[in-house]
Design a protein around this motif. Structure first.
Motif, short mmCIF file in Angstrom:
data_model
loop_
_atom_site.label_atom_id
_atom_site.label_comp_id
_atom_site.label_asym_id
_atom_site.label_seq_id
_atom_site.Cartn_x
_atom_site.Cartn_y
_atom_site.Cartn_z
N HIS A 7 30.28 60.78 22.04
CA HIS A 7 29.02 61.52 21.99
C HIS A 7 28.41 61.69 23.38
O HIS A 7 27.73 62.69 23.64
CB HIS A 7 28.04 60.85 21.03
CG HIS A 7 27.37 59.62 21.54
ND1 HIS A 7 26.35 59.65 22.46
CD2 HIS A 7 27.56 58.31 21.23
CE1 HIS A 7 25.93 58.41 22.70
NE2 HIS A 7 26.65 57.58 21.97
N HIS A 8 28.68 60.75 24.31
CA HIS A 8 28.08 60.86 25.64
C HIS A 8 28.73 61.99 26.46
O HIS A 8 28.20 62.38 27.50
CB HIS A 8 28.21 59.54 26.38
CG HIS A 8 27.32 59.44 27.59
ND1 HIS A 8 25.95 59.63 27.53
CD2 HIS A 8 27.61 59.20 28.91
CE1 HIS A 8 25.43 59.49 28.74
NE2 HIS A 8 26.41 59.25 29.60
N ASP A 14 30.65 58.76 32.11
CA ASP A 14 31.66 57.90 31.50
C ASP A 14 31.15 57.32 30.20
O ASP A 14 29.95 57.06 30.03
CB ASP A 14 32.04 56.76 32.47
CG ASP A 14 33.36 57.04 33.14
OD1 ASP A 14 34.34 57.29 32.42
OD2 ASP A 14 33.42 57.02 34.38
N LEU A 15 32.08 57.12 29.26
CA LEU A 15 31.69 56.56 27.98
C LEU A 15 31.24 55.11 28.14
O LEU A 15 31.83 54.33 28.90
CB LEU A 15 32.88 56.60 27.01
CG LEU A 15 33.57 57.95 26.78
CD1 LEU A 15 34.59 57.81 25.65
CD2 LEU A 15 32.58 59.04 26.48
N SER A 16 30.19 54.75 27.44
CA SER A 16 29.73 53.37 27.24
C SER A 16 29.12 52.70 28.45
O SER A 16 28.05 52.08 28.37
CB SER A 16 30.88 52.49 26.70
OG SER A 16 31.44 53.02 25.53
N TRP A 17 29.78 52.75 29.60
CA TRP A 17 29.35 51.95 30.74
C TRP A 17 27.94 52.26 31.24
O TRP A 17 27.25 51.35 31.71
CB TRP A 17 30.39 52.05 31.87
CG TRP A 17 31.63 51.31 31.52
CD1 TRP A 17 32.79 51.82 31.04
CD2 TRP A 17 31.80 49.89 31.57
NE1 TRP A 17 33.70 50.83 30.79
CE2 TRP A 17 33.12 49.62 31.11
CE3 TRP A 17 30.99 48.82 31.95
CZ2 TRP A 17 33.63 48.33 31.03
CZ3 TRP A 17 31.50 47.53 31.87
CH2 TRP A 17 32.80 47.29 31.42
N PRO A 18 27.44 53.50 31.13
CA PRO A 18 26.06 53.71 31.56
C PRO A 18 25.04 52.84 30.82
O PRO A 18 24.04 52.42 31.39
CB PRO A 18 25.84 55.20 31.27
CG PRO A 18 27.19 55.81 31.41
CD PRO A 18 28.12 54.79 30.83
N LEU A 19 25.30 52.53 29.56
CA LEU A 19 24.29 51.81 28.77
C LEU A 19 24.18 50.34 29.18
O LEU A 19 23.18 49.69 28.86
CB LEU A 19 24.56 51.96 27.27
CG LEU A 19 25.62 51.11 26.59
CD1 LEU A 19 25.05 49.81 26.04
CD2 LEU A 19 26.26 51.89 25.44
N GLU A 37 18.17 55.29 25.43
CA GLU A 37 18.38 56.66 25.88
C GLU A 37 19.85 57.06 25.73
O GLU A 37 20.15 58.19 25.32
CB GLU A 37 17.95 56.80 27.34
CG GLU A 37 18.08 58.22 27.88
CD GLU A 37 17.67 58.36 29.33
OE1 GLU A 37 17.72 59.50 29.85
OE2 GLU A 37 17.31 57.33 29.96
N TYR A 38 20.74 56.15 26.05
CA TYR A 38 22.17 56.44 25.89
C TYR A 38 22.50 56.75 24.43
O TYR A 38 23.11 57.78 24.11
CB TYR A 38 23.00 55.26 26.38
CG TYR A 38 24.49 55.46 26.19
CD1 TYR A 38 25.27 56.02 27.19
CD2 TYR A 38 25.11 55.11 24.99
CE1 TYR A 38 26.64 56.23 27.01
CE2 TYR A 38 26.47 55.31 24.80
CZ TYR A 38 27.23 55.87 25.80
OH TYR A 38 28.57 56.08 25.60
N ASP A 121 31.61 45.98 20.72
CA ASP A 121 30.75 47.02 20.19
C ASP A 121 29.33 46.77 20.69
O ASP A 121 28.63 45.89 20.19
CB ASP A 121 30.78 47.01 18.66
CG ASP A 121 30.07 48.20 18.03
OD1 ASP A 121 29.06 48.65 18.62
OD2 ASP A 121 30.51 48.66 16.96
N TRP A 122 28.91 47.54 21.68
CA TRP A 122 27.61 47.33 22.32
C TRP A 122 26.45 47.97 21.55
O TRP A 122 25.32 48.03 22.05
CB TRP A 122 27.65 47.87 23.75
CG TRP A 122 28.63 47.13 24.63
CD1 TRP A 122 29.09 45.85 24.45
CD2 TRP A 122 29.25 47.61 25.82
NE1 TRP A 122 29.96 45.50 25.44
CE2 TRP A 122 30.08 46.56 26.30
CE3 TRP A 122 29.20 48.81 26.52
CZ2 TRP A 122 30.84 46.70 27.46
CZ3 TRP A 122 29.96 48.95 27.67
CH2 TRP A 122 30.78 47.91 28.15
#
Length: 408
Positions: A7-8, A14-19, A37-38, A121-122
């Motif tokens: 979805h990002h 990049d997937l996941s790592w921004p959050l 926000e992510y 799973d974050w």
């Protein structure tokens, strides 16, 4: 082909790592976002139908034999309508199953099917979910644990989602685990998980990122640094075209097509596979830079694919300055440089050389043998094969020469 998509990809990044605050120099374009926000971007994910068909057609044309889709990345968002969480494609406006579309498209192009599944799973509260106050990621979050009851519930999600992936879509050829570093082998119940996977898909291959398991190794973003560090069992290196796995609109640091072909040659010369990544946009389209590089690889593979597919490592490093592969009596020299008139192969039985040609065109090449006079007179001399390479046959990406060696 490795496909990092989620979805990002609509927002870009990049997937996941921004959050979790980014990943530093490892992923310089994973710009930090607050966790809320992510995750808020998920409902707006609505790709155009048929995107996977276009990726898989490009993959086949580029000579790829299998493809792996991020069915669930570390952010917990599932690309299929899972019944075990409410965090999936079902939460979006897209009325479909992206895993099903990927599997169907891969099979239509004759590619084997691989699914990526992150163990961590974050987003899931029982994992537990990552919070902004858990930053910096490595120093605080990794020490936080769920209660035993919550962890058992989470393991039920992991086992249940994998059962969905391995029973809904027919034969799955490869399962690509990731996200394993946050828990131990026992915490993941890795042995039980592997047994369940193989009971559902007996012929499946599993990578080495499920602790204590794995049919093949997965060095990331680089080749093994020396012959001694090259895995002795099957291996694959996964590689981005730029410096990001997902689509990052501000990441223009792309490797050249020549660089990618050279990496492919080196991986094949060491007996591995190359899993080259693409990062589609949120609508499913691929950036022009990625499409262009896949096209260049496809054109090169059309003339030189025999030196990659179905081969094994060829000569010892001292025998030729570059990668070599072999298929039966056919030896392939991968020229990753522009030759000065000739190239030399050492340590071959000269009487056994029955032909030397430019692989892409089939043109026969002039060559001569060099060995001590005494050995030449006695017959069966082992020496140097000096091959003349005309300038008009030098490929802009990589030149491949075939040497047919009878009886060696």
């Amino acid at each position: 082909m490795f496909v990092h998509w989620g979805h990002h990809s609509t927002r870009g990044g990049d997937l996941s790592w921004p959050l979790v605050g980014g990943a530093g120099d490892l992923l310089p374009h994973a710009h930090p976002l607050g966790a809320a926000e992510y995750h808020a971007g998920a409902p707006g994910f609505c790709p155009h139908p048929g995107a996977a068909r276009r990726w898989m057609a490009l993959a086949r044309q580029a000579g790829m034999r299998y493809a792996v889709l991020t069915a669930k990345h570390h952010d917990g968002f599932a690309l299929w309508p899972t019944e075990h969480t409410d965090w999936s494609i079902s939460r979006t406006r897209y009325e479909g199953d992206l895993v099903a579309e990927f599997v169907e498209a891969a099979r239509a192009e004759g590619l084997r099917v691989g699914l990526y599944f992150s163990l961590c799973d974050w987003h899931h509260p029982d994992y537990p979910a990552f919070r902004d106050e858990d930053r910096p990621y490595f120093f605080r979050y990794l020490g936080r644990r769920s209660s035993p009851e919550a962890w058992e519930r989470y393991l039920g999600v992991v086992f249940g989602q994998l059962e969905e992936l391995l029973t809904r879509y027919g034969p799955v050829d490869l399962l690509w685990f990731d996200g394993q570093w946050e828990r131990s082998r026992d915490e993941w119940r890795a042995d039980d998980l592997a047994a369940r996977v193989r009971s559902l898909q007996p012929d499946i291959l599993v990578n080495d990122r499920l602790p204590g398991q794995g049919d093949f190794e997965t060095p990331e973003q680089a080749l093994p640094t020396s012959p001694s560090s090259t895995p002795t069992r099957p291996w694959e290196t996964c590689l981005t075209m730029n410096r990001s796995w997902g689509w990052c609109p501000d990441d223009a640091d792309y490797k050249s097509a020549r660089h990618l072909v050279h990496t492919l040659c080196e991986v094949a010369g060491r007996g591995g596979n190359l899993l080259l990544n693409v990062g589609p946009r949120g609508d499913g389209s691929l950036p022009d830079e990625q499409v262009s590089r896949l096209g260049s690889i496809a054109a090169w593979m059309a003339g030189n694919g025999e030196a990659i597919h179905g081969t094994e490592p060829g000569l010892e490093p001292w025998q030729f300055y570059g990668p070599t592969t072999r298929s039966g009596q056919r030896l392939f020299l991968h020229l990753l440089y522009r030759p000065y008139d000739t190239v030399t192969v050492r340590g071959l039985t000269l009487d056994h050389i029955s032909g030397v040609r430019h692989l892409a065109t089939g043109k026969e090449l002039d060559w001569s043998g060099q060995a001590p006079v005494q050995a030449l007179m006695a017959g069966g001399a082992v020496g140097d094969v000096v091959i003349r390479v005309p300038g008009d046959l030098v490929d802009d990406l990589a030149t491949v020469i075939e040497v047919v060696v009878d009886g060696d």
